[in-house]
Structure formats: structure tokens, C-alpha cells
Write a protein that holds these residues in place. Structure first.
Motif, PDB file in Angstrom:
ATOM      1  N   ASP A  75       0.841  -1.181   0.000  1.00 47.08           N
ATOM      2  CA  ASP A  75       0.000   0.000   0.000  1.00 47.08           C
ATOM      3  C   ASP A  75       0.888   1.248   0.000  1.00 47.08           C
ATOM      4  OD1 ASP A  75      -2.313   1.563   0.281  1.00 47.08           O
ATOM      5  OD2 ASP A  75      -1.917   1.740   2.420  1.00 47.08           O
ATOM      6  N   THR A 135       0.732   3.597   2.940  1.00 47.22           N
ATOM      7  CA  THR A 135       1.429   3.067   4.111  1.00 47.22           C
ATOM      8  C   THR A 135       2.927   3.283   3.983  1.00 47.22           C
ATOM      9  OG1 THR A 135      -0.280   1.379   4.180  1.00 47.22           O
ATOM     10  CG2 THR A 135       1.629   1.032   5.578  1.00 47.22           C
ATOM     11  N   TYR A 188     -16.956  -7.833  -9.015  1.00 45.46           N
ATOM     12  CA  TYR A 188     -16.144  -6.714  -8.525  1.00 45.46           C
ATOM     13  C   TYR A 188     -16.886  -5.410  -8.824  1.00 45.46           C
ATOM     14  CZ  TYR A 188     -12.991 -10.610  -8.857  1.00 45.46           C
ATOM     15  OH  TYR A 188     -12.445 -11.864  -8.737  1.00 45.46           O
ATOM     16  N   PRO A 189     -17.781  -4.991  -7.933  1.00 42.98           N
ATOM     17  CA  PRO A 189     -18.652  -3.856  -8.247  1.00 42.98           C
ATOM     18  C   PRO A 189     -17.899  -2.557  -8.533  1.00 42.98           C
ATOM     19  CG  PRO A 189     -19.301  -4.914  -6.174  1.00 42.98           C
ATOM     20  CD  PRO A 189     -18.029  -5.554  -6.609  1.00 42.98           C
ATOM     21  N   GLY A 193      -8.324   2.855   1.582  1.00 44.11           N
ATOM     22  CA  GLY A 193      -8.872   1.558   1.187  1.00 44.11           C
ATOM     23  C   GLY A 193     -10.252   1.257   1.745  1.00 44.11           C
ATOM     24  N   PRO A 194     -10.475   1.473   3.040  1.00 49.34           N
ATOM     25  CA  PRO A 194     -11.791   1.131   3.596  1.00 49.34           C
ATOM     26  C   PRO A 194     -12.934   1.919   2.956  1.00 49.34           C
ATOM     27  CG  PRO A 194     -10.191   1.432   5.362  1.00 49.34           C
ATOM     28  CD  PRO A 194      -9.517   1.862   4.092  1.00 49.34           C
ATOM     29  N   LYS A 215     -13.778   0.346  -0.348  1.00 48.82           N
ATOM     30  CA  LYS A 215     -14.560  -0.874  -0.119  1.00 48.82           C
ATOM     31  C   LYS A 215     -16.023  -0.509   0.163  1.00 48.82           C
ATOM     32  CE  LYS A 215     -15.253  -5.125   1.979  1.00 48.82           C
ATOM     33  NZ  LYS A 215     -16.104  -5.901   1.125  1.00 48.82           N
ATOM     34  N   ASP A 221     -19.164  -1.700  -2.185  1.00 52.86           N
ATOM     35  CA  ASP A 221     -20.286  -2.479  -1.647  1.00 52.86           C
ATOM     36  C   ASP A 221     -21.606  -1.752  -1.888  1.00 52.86           C
ATOM     37  OD1 ASP A 221     -18.645  -4.455  -0.808  1.00 52.86           O
ATOM     38  OD2 ASP A 221     -18.692  -3.948   1.326  1.00 52.86           O
ATOM     39  N   ARG A 230     -24.896   5.805   3.176  1.00 53.36           N
ATOM     40  CA  ARG A 230     -23.982   4.750   3.612  1.00 53.36           C
ATOM     41  C   ARG A 230     -22.528   5.123   3.402  1.00 53.36           C
ATOM     42  NH1 ARG A 230     -25.287  -1.353   2.042  1.00 53.36           N
ATOM     43  NH2 ARG A 230     -23.051  -1.279   1.994  1.00 53.36           N
ATOM     44  N   ASP A 281     -11.083   8.922  12.300  1.00 51.24           N
ATOM     45  CA  ASP A 281     -10.123   7.915  12.742  1.00 51.24           C
ATOM     46  C   ASP A 281      -8.711   8.501  12.780  1.00 51.24           C
ATOM     47  OD1 ASP A 281      -8.521   5.749  13.146  1.00 51.24           O
ATOM     48  OD2 ASP A 281      -9.603   4.434  11.782  1.00 51.24           O
ATOM     49  N   THR A 338      -5.994   7.076  13.481  1.00 49.21           N
ATOM     50  CA  THR A 338      -4.894   6.181  13.116  1.00 49.21           C
ATOM     51  C   THR A 338      -4.640   6.160  11.612  1.00 49.21           C
ATOM     52  OG1 THR A 338      -6.301   4.237  12.829  1.00 49.21           O
ATOM     53  CG2 THR A 338      -5.497   4.670  15.046  1.00 49.21           C
ATOM     54  N   VAL A 339      -5.477   6.869  10.851  1.00 46.28           N
ATOM     55  CA  VAL A 339      -5.311   6.864   9.399  1.00 46.28           C
ATOM     56  C   VAL A 339      -4.646   8.167   8.965  1.00 46.28           C
ATOM     57  CG1 VAL A 339      -6.531   6.846   7.203  1.00 46.28           C
ATOM     58  CG2 VAL A 339      -7.316   5.382   9.071  1.00 46.28           C
ATOM     59  N   THR A 392       2.591  -1.036  10.631  1.00 47.66           N
ATOM     60  CA  THR A 392       1.992  -0.899   9.310  1.00 47.66           C
ATOM     61  C   THR A 392       2.403  -2.008   8.365  1.00 47.66           C
ATOM     62  OG1 THR A 392       3.866   0.421   8.616  1.00 47.66           O
ATOM     63  CG2 THR A 392       1.949   1.607   9.432  1.00 47.66           C
ATOM     64  N   VAL A 417       5.327  -2.255   6.933  1.00 48.70           N
ATOM     65  CA  VAL A 417       6.530  -1.887   6.186  1.00 48.70           C
ATOM     66  C   VAL A 417       7.475  -1.014   6.988  1.00 48.70           C
ATOM     67  CG1 VAL A 417       5.551  -2.124   3.887  1.00 48.70           C
ATOM     68  CG2 VAL A 417       5.337   0.042   5.093  1.00 48.70           C
ATOM     69  N   ARG A 469     -11.322  -1.380  19.236  1.00 43.41           N
ATOM     70  CA  ARG A 469     -11.796  -1.019  17.912  1.00 43.41           C
ATOM     71  C   ARG A 469     -12.563  -2.168  17.240  1.00 43.41           C
ATOM     72  NH1 ARG A 469      -9.652   1.994  13.303  1.00 43.41           N
ATOM     73  NH2 ARG A 469      -8.614   3.436  14.677  1.00 43.41           N
ATOM     74  N   GLY A 515     -17.086  -9.730  -4.428  1.00 42.24           N
ATOM     75  CA  GLY A 515     -16.502  -8.668  -3.587  1.00 42.24           C
ATOM     76  C   GLY A 515     -15.009  -8.708  -3.365  1.00 42.24           C
ATOM     77  N   ASP A 544     -22.112  -7.258  -0.109  1.00 35.87           N
ATOM     78  CA  ASP A 544     -22.290  -6.360   1.018  1.00 35.87           C
ATOM     79  C   ASP A 544     -22.050  -7.060   2.356  1.00 35.87           C
ATOM     80  OD1 ASP A 544     -22.740  -3.926   2.123  1.00 35.87           O
ATOM     81  OD2 ASP A 544     -24.900  -4.204   2.312  1.00 35.87           O
ATOM     82  N   PHE A 572      -3.137  -6.713   4.385  1.00 36.92           N
ATOM     83  CA  PHE A 572      -2.431  -6.591   3.108  1.00 36.92           C
ATOM     84  C   PHE A 572      -2.984  -5.508   2.194  1.00 36.92           C
ATOM     85  CE2 PHE A 572      -1.514 -10.816   4.709  1.00 36.92           C
ATOM     86  CZ  PHE A 572      -0.138 -10.793   4.665  1.00 36.92           C
ATOM     87  N   SER A 573      -4.264  -5.115   2.349  1.00 36.29           N
ATOM     88  CA  SER A 573      -4.746  -4.012   1.518  1.00 36.29           C
ATOM     89  C   SER A 573      -4.678  -2.690   2.258  1.00 36.29           C
ATOM     90  CB  SER A 573      -6.194  -4.224   1.088  1.00 36.29           C
ATOM     91  OG  SER A 573      -6.379  -5.492   0.561  1.00 36.29           O
ATOM     92  N   TYR A 574      -4.987  -2.719   3.567  1.00 40.20           N
ATOM     93  CA  TYR A 574      -5.020  -1.464   4.303  1.00 40.20           C
ATOM     94  C   TYR A 574      -3.718  -1.181   5.039  1.00 40.20           C
ATOM     95  CZ  TYR A 574     -10.088  -2.090   3.644  1.00 40.20           C
ATOM     96  OH  TYR A 574     -11.338  -2.290   3.123  1.00 40.20           O
ATOM     97  N   LYS A 596      -2.608  -2.362   7.840  1.00 43.11           N
ATOM     98  CA  LYS A 596      -2.732  -2.225   9.295  1.00 43.11           C
ATOM     99  C   LYS A 596      -2.442  -3.577   9.927  1.00 43.11           C
ATOM    100  CE  LYS A 596      -5.969   1.458   9.951  1.00 43.11           C
ATOM    101  NZ  LYS A 596      -7.187   1.761  10.663  1.00 43.11           N
TER     102      LYS A 596
END
Lengths: 473, 296
Positions: free
Chosen positions: A128, A131, A229-230, A428-429, A432, A436, A454, A465, A467-468, B40, B42, B56, B238, B243, B258-260, B262
């Protein structure tokens, strides 16, 4: 049966506690390995003196290690640039690695503080980039951008790239990655099919809906999409919203502004796409098809349109029948008072090349990128891979296939009206959540209003957040 | 002589122990430590954040979806697999030896395929337009029942669970068959002489005597049910959708790490999963302890 053999098949309370105790004692002793790499070690000596011939100050005998993602484009293009490097610096030993899982292989090298000099951080399982940036693992490429282009007299590297490329690699004001390929998103159709049936590609959404009615009457599904994969459907939806609301809309979304997803352009675009589903213009079953399955159905002329990025033509090599001659059209406008012209396209660069902050030969890494991003190298890449490189004018004078030709024409027509959402790479979140929600929207399970509520909720949660790492544009 | 024996024992044990510590215990210990940090994945260093990651987890709606789905899988898959496994195994006992052997091999086939291959094949079966399942339904005039199996929130998890059952049932047929074969034939004969039918024989003779195997099967299947990552990742929309309908803890963990990027938070998910699995195993093994059958 021997009853003794059945004694204690399970741990007793005492053994469990004892084991837990030992584990607790052992934790500090065993832990800490993954994070023991020393931090803040400066990149080893930054090289030789900078001259007109050697603008980045490359040490002629320093070895260079290049790690390239060996995916759909292979890695010949990178090897060619390495040959050029060896030509200029014959004393330097060049180590080339073409990998499929770049992230997996590079993660321990970054953590251990001994990364290679150039990494093409691409493909599934790439690291990422956000990151990497927040962990200070990538170096600033400003000096590369200001260095003279290798084969275009009087131009800096910065001026040879297509619009948006530098921005795509910029995080928190620092350009840390240069993307080598240029991707444009749009709606794809078979040109001969449309000509034969007398259909014209629509410029506005009303025209699109009218055309869809005609197509449906002709016995074809008007649209299909990569239902598994929407996000594929998100691209045209968000492009349409951005055309309506202009770059301000895009920025509000990317900057996580309150109520950004409730802007009129977005709600209207969501409503438009919900109508596509509501009218039954989506091929039935699309929602469960993978990209290969839906694209194959489209190539068999079961559906007229499919949303995709400009890689579609090379992906469908061998699947699309002869004479299918796919072309990409730009996403129709919502109509009315759009802030961007209909020719505007969503475009982003990919194949992300970066120079790690702790690279031993950072100057060499940048010099390598200067060679890779030269016009000759980019032209050779375009010829071999029928993909648009990020270097402007690289396809001039080449005979292009129908798809790539239409992509180039779209980029030319758009001029500087290219747009790109950054939240996908930044957060990323949120991507996602948007994917969705869009999947639910076009399956008629939520309304356009719910859709924006949503996603807004996810954006708000992210904004709060701590932490991001946040970025703004 | 005695000295030499110790040397031999040490020589045999130490390499294995060292490997175990380095490749099993140490990663576990590191995961426990990382779950208390914001690593993280890395960066060369990680900041200690205490139990923040665990707090959390409680407010992460996707993770809670995953927990819910894993619990559903846990409630359904082991029970159904074991029921089918026992049924087929006891049917095999009463069939002729050669036929029984043949079926046992056929039932074992799915075990020979990697789970990923199974998932890919089943996603073809579930394809709404050309898949075997819908085509079959249409062929027998039940086209009305045809579904977009993996894209309907109501069906997606069921479709996934069916694959999990299909892929594991053969192994348990073989396991239970072996256990049933270990039961002295005289007991079945005695039951028959007492006038017990098939059902009574199964319920009063077979089941109590294979109890240990069933218990072990519950532990294995319970652990598998808390995982289910591979099938969900390969098959579903997905993945984990539509959903969140098929989200599982393993998938949330994978995406978070691996994607975020964290890894700290993902490690917390892993640690939570570790304790859930451990509790399940202890509970399952304990529940069978009290009523152990005495066989003289």
C-alpha cells in the motif's frame, strides 16, 4: 479397548495455565523480531557530483538493483532500460528481478532496511503506497522531475508526462512514485456492431437510456458489468458525477469533507445508474459474473456496453472475435449544467515505480527511471503492449489498434480535462464501502439516497479515525 | 553409554525444537505483541497502543458481520457434515465390501483437490447463466428456482457452506467407517437378535461407540468453520459480499493487513480468532468427557 489410552485427550486446566504462563514469559523474548530493523538510517552516500551529462549525480560504479512486476506487460521493457543504463555506466552491475508478488517479496526488505534501488510496486498484493509514505520508506523524486529529459531537448522530465501522472504519485506534497502506464476509463462497445445496427454512441444519459431501449428491443442486453467486482461500475458512475459537479466535487470527496457524498452530482449519478438497473438494462446474471465471464459474454455480443479501463483490449486478446474492433467511448453527461465537458475522462496512471528511501544507490535508481521514462522507451512499450504509456506523445506516428486508437483519441479530445478520484488509493476502507454500496444500488437493494448516506457514514468514520494518515488535494 | 544416549536424544530433539520455536512459537509470540501496536507492515518500528486495537474490533461493523457469519458456519457446517458422514458411513457398513470400498474412494475424491480448485470449480457450478446448478434446475422444469446464488445476500452464505460441506464430508465418511469397523461384529449381531431395526442399531450401538471420532470431527470441523477463508476469497462477490454477506474473520484479517496496511489491527483480529478457536477446542473436548462409555 484400553481405557488408559483414553486418558487426557484434552489439556487439563493446569497444563493450559502453565503453557499460557510460559507463553507470556516468552513473548517479550520472542517478539520484536519483525520490527527490529533499524530506522532512520540515511541512504548510503548519495553519489557523485552533478553535471549536465549526469544531472542526478550517479556514481558510475555503484551497483543497481531493479525489481519489476512481471505481469501482463512482461518485463522486457524494463530490461531494455537496464541495457541503456549499462551502456552509459558500463562499470555498474545491474541486478534485475522480475516478480509476480512484488509486495510479498519486498515487505521484509523494507522492514529490514535493505530495499532495492527501484521497485515497480504493482500487481495484486502490492504494498500500500499510502502506508509506505507514512512509514517514510520512499524518496522524493523532485530532482528527477526537474532533470532534463533523456531524449526530448529542452524539456524537463516533469514536462514530458501526461496530465495527472505527477499528481497520481504525489502524497502530502511530495512526488514519491512515477507511474509508467496511463489508464483511461470509459464504456466499451464493438464499433462494427454499432455501425451495422445503426446505433450511435450517446453523449448524454437521456440518449443512453433511449439507446438502451432500442438495444433491448433488438434482443441484446444493453449493458453487462463485472458483477463480482462492483468497483467496475463505480468508475462510470463516479465519472458522471464528476462531470456534473466538476473538480470541486472530486476534491470534496477526496478530502473527506462532511456531506461530500450527498452532493447533487453524486446523488444524480447514482439515480441514473439505479435507473439502468430498474429498467432491466443490465444483462441478467451480471451481478455474479467475474470480469472474465462478463467480458467474454460481451465479446459474444450478448451485451452492447461494458464499463472498463483501457486495459480491456489487451485483456480480451484471443477472446474477442476477429472484426469485433472494440472502442472506448467517454461516459455520457448527466446533461443540463455539467461543469466539465462531455469529453472529460477519468484517467489515472499505474505501474508505480518508486525509489525506496533507504536504497543504496538512490541516484542510480532515479537515473534508471529517467531512462525508462524517455520517449523512445515509452514508444517501444506502447508498440509491444498496445497500452498507452504515461509519456506524452509516445504513440505519435504509430499504427494503433482500434481500442488503443480510441483511447488515445479520448485523451487528445479531453486535453486537460482529466479527472481522477484519489480516495481509492488513499483510503482503502472507503473504496470498499463505495464498492459495496454501488453493488447494492445496481441490484436494487438500496435507494440512491441510502447509497450516499452509507458511503458518507464510512467517510465520516474515516475522517474521525486518528490512526489513518490523511491527505488533501 | 548413558552419556551417549543423552547426546543422541539431544541431537535428535534440538533441531526440531529450534525449528518449532523459530517458525511456530516465535511468529505466535510476535503476533501477540503486534496486536498491541500500530505496525503498518513496512515500517521498521511499531508504536505500542495498548488494547486500542481490541476495543476497535467491537465497533467495526464489517468485522462483526464476519463474526456473525463464522458463527453461522460454525453452527451449521460441522453438524451437517457429521450427520451426512455418519449416515453414509453406516450405510457403507451394511453394503457389500466391494461396493463399500468403491464408494469410500469416490467420497474421498474432494479431499484430493486443493480447496482453491474446489472453490473455482464450484463458482462455475453456481454461474447464474451457464452454471451446472441453474442449467440443471431449468432442465428439469424448475427454472423458477434458479438463482444468482453467489450474488443474493440470502443465498450466498448457504452456497458457501454447501461447498464447505461437500469438500469435507468424504474425509469424515472414511474416518467414521474406520471407527465403525472397529466395533465388534458381535454387538451388531446381538442387537439384531434383540430385534433392533437399522435406526435403533445406529442410535444405540453405532453412535455411542464412535463417539470419540465424532468428537474429534467436531473439533476439526469447528476450526475449519472459523476459517473458511479460501472458499470465500475465491468464490464470492466482492470478495466477502454481496455487502458483507459472506465476510469471514480470516478475510477481514487479510484485507486489513495486506490491503489497508494495518498489521497491528489485523494481528488483533488474529489473536481474537486464536482465543475463539482455543476455547472451542477445549469446550468440544470437555463436553464428551463425562459420559465416556465403559467397555470391558
Amino acid at each position: 479397548m484400553n481405557p488408559d489410552s483414553q486418558l487426557k485427550p484434552y489439556p487439563t486446566r493446569r497444563t493450559l495455565l502453565r503453557t499460557a504462563g510460559i507463553a507470556a514469559v516468552a513473548v517479550p523474548a520472542l517478539a520484536g523480531c519483525v520490527t527490529s530493523g533499524s530506522d532512520d538510517k540515511p541512504a548510503a552516500d548519495s553519489g557523485a557530483e552533478k553535471t549536465a551529462d549526469n544531472p542526478l549525480g550517479v556514481k558510475a560504479d555503484a551497483p543497481l538493483e531493479v525489481v519489476v512486476f512481471k505481469g501482463g506487460y512482461g518485463d522486457d521493457y524494463a530490461v531494455k532500460a537496464e541495457a541503456k543504463y549499462t551502456e552509459k555506466y558500463p562499470q555498474a552491475k545491474v541486478d534485475h528481478k522480475g516478480l509476480q508478488k512484488v509486495g510479498e517479496a519486498m515487505q521484509p526488505r523494507f522492514v529490514g532496511g535493505n530495499p532495492p534501488d527501484v521497485v515497480d510496486n504493482t500487481g495484486a498484493g502490492r504494498l500500500d503506497i499510502g502506508t509506505l509514505v507514512s512509514a517514510n520508506q520512499v524518496s522524493d523524486l523532485a530532482d528527477l522531475l526537474d532533470a532534463p529529459s533523456l531524449d526530448q531537448e529542452g524539456k524537463k522530465v516533469r514536462d514530458t508526462l501526461l496530465p495527472g501522472v505527477i499528481e497520481d504519485g504525489t502524497f502530502g506534497g511530495k512526488t514519491v512514485a512515477l507511474n509508467f502506464t496511463y489508464t483511461v476509463w470509459g464504456l466499451w462497445y464493438s464499433k462494427p456492431l454499432f455501425a451495422e445496427r445503426g446505433w450511435t454512441y450517446p453523449k448524454t444519459w437521456d440518449e443512453m437510456l433511449a439507446l438502451c431501449a432500442t438495444i433491448k428491443k433488438a434482443g441484446l442486453a444493453p449493458w453487462t458489468y463485472q458483477g463480482k467486482y462492483p468497483e467496475y461500475m463505480n468508475d462510470p458512475l463516479l465519472t458522471m458525477a464528476a462531470k456534473a459537479g466538476g473538480l470541486d466535487l472530486v476534491k470534496a470527496v477526496d478530502n473527506l469533507q462532511p456531506d461530500a457524498w450527498k452532493q447533487e452530482g453524486l446523488v444524480q449519478a447514482a439515480t441514473a445508474f439505479a435507473e439502468l438497473a430498474g429498467q432491466g438494462y443490465l444483462m441478467s446474471g451480471s451481478e455474479a459474473l467475474s470480469h472474465t465471464e462478463s467480458q467474454a459474454a460481451w465479446c459474444q455480443k450478448k451485451a452492447a456496453f461494458i464499463p472498463c479501463g483501457s486495459w480491456l483490449e489487451s485483456e480480451q486478446k484471443g477472446v474477442a472475435p476477429d472484426g469485433f474492433d472494440m472502442v472506448m467511448g467517454t461516459v455520457p453527461a448527466l446533461g443540463g449544467s455539467d461543469k466539465l465537458p462531455v469529453t472529460a475522462v477519468q484517467a489515472a496512471s499505474s505501474e508505480s515505480f518508486l525509489v525506496p528511501a533507504k536504497a543504496k544507490n538512490a541516484a542510480g535508481g532515479k537515473e534508471y527511471l529517467r531512462m525508462l521514462f524517455s520517449k523512445a522507451s515509452a514508444t517501444a512499450f506502447a508498440e509491444a503492449n498496445s497500452t498507452l504509456p504515461a509519456v506524452a506523445g509516445a504513440t505519435d506516428g504509430l499504427t494503433l489498434s482500434s481500442g488503443l486508437g480510441s483511447v488515445r483519441d479520448a485523451v487528445t479530445a479531453a486535453r486537460t480535462d482529466t479527472l481522477a478520484f484519489k480516495f481509492r488509493t488513499w483510503y482503502g476502507p472507503l473504496a470498499k464501502a463505495a464498492d459495496d454500496a454501488t453493488g447494492e444500488l445496481i441490484n436494487k437493494r438500496i435507494s440512491p439516497a441510502d447509497w450516499s448516506t452509507r458511503i458518507q457514514k464510512a467517510a465520516d468514520a474515516l475522517a474521525k479515525d486518528s490512526t489513518v494518515t490523511k491527505y488533501t488535494r | 553409554m548413558r552419556h551417549g544416549r543423552w547426546r543422541f536424544l539431544l541431537g535428535a530433539l534440538v533441531p526440531a525444537l529450534v525449528l518449532h520455536v523459530v517458525f511456530v512459537l516465535s511468529p505466535y509470540a510476535q503476533a501477540f505483541w503486534l496486536s498491541l501496536t500500530d505496525w503498518t507492515g513496512v515500517a521498521g518500528e511499531a508504536r505500542f497502543v495498548g488494547v486500542d486495537n481490541f476495543v476497535r474490533l467491537g465497533g467495526d461493523s464489517l468485522f462483526l458481520d464476519a463474526v456473525r457469519n463464522n458463527l453461522v458456519i460454525l453452527a451449521v457446517v460441522p453438524l451437517v457434515t457429521i450427520a451426512i458422514g455418519l449416515f453414509l458411513a453406516s450405510m457403507l457398513r451394511s453394503s457389500s465390501a466391494r461396493v463399500g470400498q468403491g464408494y469410500r474412494i469416490v467420497y474421498f475424491f474432494p479431499q484430493l483437490l486443493s480447496l482453491v480448485v474446489i472453490a473455482v470449480l464450484w463458482s462455475f457450478v453456481y454461474n447464474p447463466n451457464t452454471g451446472l446448478l441453474n442449467s440443471g434446475l431449468r432442465a428439469v422444469g424448475l427454472g423458477g428456482l434458479a438463482q444468482s446464488w453467489l450474488a443474493e445476500p440470502a443465498w450466498a452464505l448457504i452456497a458457501v457452506m454447501a461447498v464447505l460441506v461437500w469438500s469435507s464430508v468424504g474425509f469424515y465418511v472414511v474416518l467414521f467407517s474406520a471407527a465403525i469397523e472397529g466395533i465388534p461384529v458381535e454387538l451388531f449381531e446381538a442387537a439384531k437378535l434383540d430385534g433392533a431395526g437399522r435406526w435403533a442399531t445406529f442410535w444405540s450401538v453405532t453412535l455411542p461407540l464412535v463417539r470419540e471420532s465424532v468428537q474429534v470431527a467436531f473439533v476439526y470441523l469447528g476450526i475449519a468453520a472459523l476459517d473458511a477463508f479460501a472458499v470465500v476469497q475465491v468464490m464470492t462477490v466482492g470478495p466477502g459480499g454481496p455487502d458483507g454477506a459472506t465476510e469471514v474473520i480470516g478475510l477481514s484479517l487479510y484485507r486489513t493487513a495486506f490491503s489497508y496496511g494495518k498489521f497491528g489491527y489485523a494481528s488483533a483480529m488474529g489473536v481474537a480468532l486464536f482465543f475463539a478457536t482455543l476455547t472451542l477446542a477445549v469446550l468440544a473436548l470437555r463436553s464428551g468427557r463425562k459420559e465416556r462409555l465403559e467397555m470391558a
